[in-house]
Design a protein around this motif. Structure first.
Motif, PDB file in Angstrom:
ATOM      1  N   ARG A   1       7.350  -5.163   3.426  1.00  0.00           N
ATOM      2  CA  ARG A   1       6.862  -4.492   2.226  1.00  0.00           C
ATOM      3  C   ARG A   1       5.350  -4.280   2.288  1.00  0.00           C
ATOM      4  O   ARG A   1       4.832  -3.253   1.861  1.00  0.00           O
ATOM      5  CB  ARG A   1       7.240  -5.285   0.978  1.00  0.00           C
TER       6      ARG A   1
ATOM      7  N   MET B   1       3.515  -0.666   2.154  1.00  0.00           N
ATOM      8  CA  MET B   1       2.474  -0.348   1.172  1.00  0.00           C
ATOM      9  C   MET B   1       1.217   0.168   1.864  1.00  0.00           C
ATOM     10  O   MET B   1       0.572   1.103   1.380  1.00  0.00           O
ATOM     11  CB  MET B   1       2.146  -1.570   0.319  1.00  0.00           C
TER      12      MET B   1
ATOM     13  N   ASN C   1       8.735  -5.075  -8.119  1.00  0.00           N
ATOM     14  CA  ASN C   1       7.327  -5.204  -7.741  1.00  0.00           C
ATOM     15  C   ASN C   1       6.563  -3.891  -7.830  1.00  0.00           C
ATOM     16  O   ASN C   1       5.636  -3.651  -7.063  1.00  0.00           O
ATOM     17  CB  ASN C   1       7.184  -5.793  -6.338  1.00  0.00           C
ATOM     18  N   GLN C   2       6.976  -3.048  -8.742  1.00  0.00           N
ATOM     19  CA  GLN C   2       6.274  -1.785  -8.945  1.00  0.00           C
ATOM     20  C   GLN C   2       6.211  -1.472 -10.434  1.00  0.00           C
ATOM     21  O   GLN C   2       7.183  -1.663 -11.159  1.00  0.00           O
ATOM     22  CB  GLN C   2       6.980  -0.663  -8.191  1.00  0.00           C
TER      23      GLN C   2
ATOM     24  N   ILE D   1       5.498   1.638 -13.001  1.00  0.00           N
ATOM     25  CA  ILE D   1       5.449   3.095 -13.046  1.00  0.00           C
ATOM     26  C   ILE D   1       5.101   3.518 -14.467  1.00  0.00           C
ATOM     27  O   ILE D   1       5.765   3.110 -15.420  1.00  0.00           O
ATOM     28  CB  ILE D   1       6.800   3.712 -12.633  1.00  0.00           C
TER      29      ILE D   1
ATOM     30  N   ARG E   1       1.801   5.040 -10.105  1.00  0.00           N
ATOM     31  CA  ARG E   1       2.547   3.896  -9.575  1.00  0.00           C
ATOM     32  C   ARG E   1       1.556   2.826  -9.128  1.00  0.00           C
ATOM     33  O   ARG E   1       0.579   3.117  -8.456  1.00  0.00           O
ATOM     34  CB  ARG E   1       3.417   4.309  -8.397  1.00  0.00           C
TER      35      ARG E   1
ATOM     36  N   GLY F   1       1.580  -0.982  -7.256  1.00  0.00           N
ATOM     37  CA  GLY F   1       2.315  -2.039  -6.572  1.00  0.00           C
ATOM     38  C   GLY F   1       1.928  -3.384  -7.147  1.00  0.00           C
ATOM     39  O   GLY F   1       0.736  -3.682  -7.298  1.00  0.00           O
TER      40      GLY F   1
END
Length: 155
Positions: free
Chosen positions: A19, A23, A69-70, A72, A98, A100
């Motif tokens: 991840r 990213m 884990n985001q 928006i 967005r 993170g």
């Protein structure tokens, strides 16, 4: 689109960081749109706030979603309000931002005041993951006597 850096050697030699590399690769990807502008504020040791400038948007025009884990934030405002504009300089276009989020970061609330959307975040580390002190045990008195007796017998 890939970034200018090749992360494949790191992907081969690490476990569980997929991840992170995704990213990093996605950070170079984007349409370059920086609307709406925002600030990231550290309120305390484990408390953060995101402030987005959303002038002209109402609470009903904004949708905030936290998933996997985001975070928006979407805004959509109808252009038709019956007003005949001579000039329209305040942006009312749709947006999607967005963010993170690291593990254990949770959204605790949001507030819209004077054209500024403030989203509160907190880091809540589970008790099982917090550092703990381990006591060092010693030999019991009986165990120590046995060791002392064996040492005397061999001497």
């Amino acid at each position: 689109m890939r970034s200018a850096f090749d992360f494949s050697p790191f992907r081969r030699s690490t476990i569980g960081f997929d991840r992170l590399f995704d990213m990093l690769e996605e950070s170079h990807v984007g349409n370059g749109d920086n609307y709406p502008p925002f600030d990231l504020v550290m309120v305390g040791d484990d408390e953060y706030r995101i402030d987005l400038a959303v002038a002209g948007f109402r609470r009903d025009d904004i949708d905030i979603t936290a998933q996997q884990n985001q975070l928006i934030v979407r805004g959509k405002r109808s252009d038709e309000d019956g007003t005949d504009y001579v000039h329209r300089g305040i942006a009312t276009r749709e947006f999607e931002r967005r963010f993170g989020l690291a593990d254990h970061i949770h959204v605790t609330g949001a507030d819209l005041h004077d054209g500024l959307l403030s989203i509160s975040l907190v880091r809540e580390i589970p008790e099982a993951m917090k550092p703990r002190t381990i006591e060092i045990g010693g030999a019991t008195d009986a165990g120590q006597k046995k060791i002392d007796n064996k040492a005397r017998e061999t001497a």
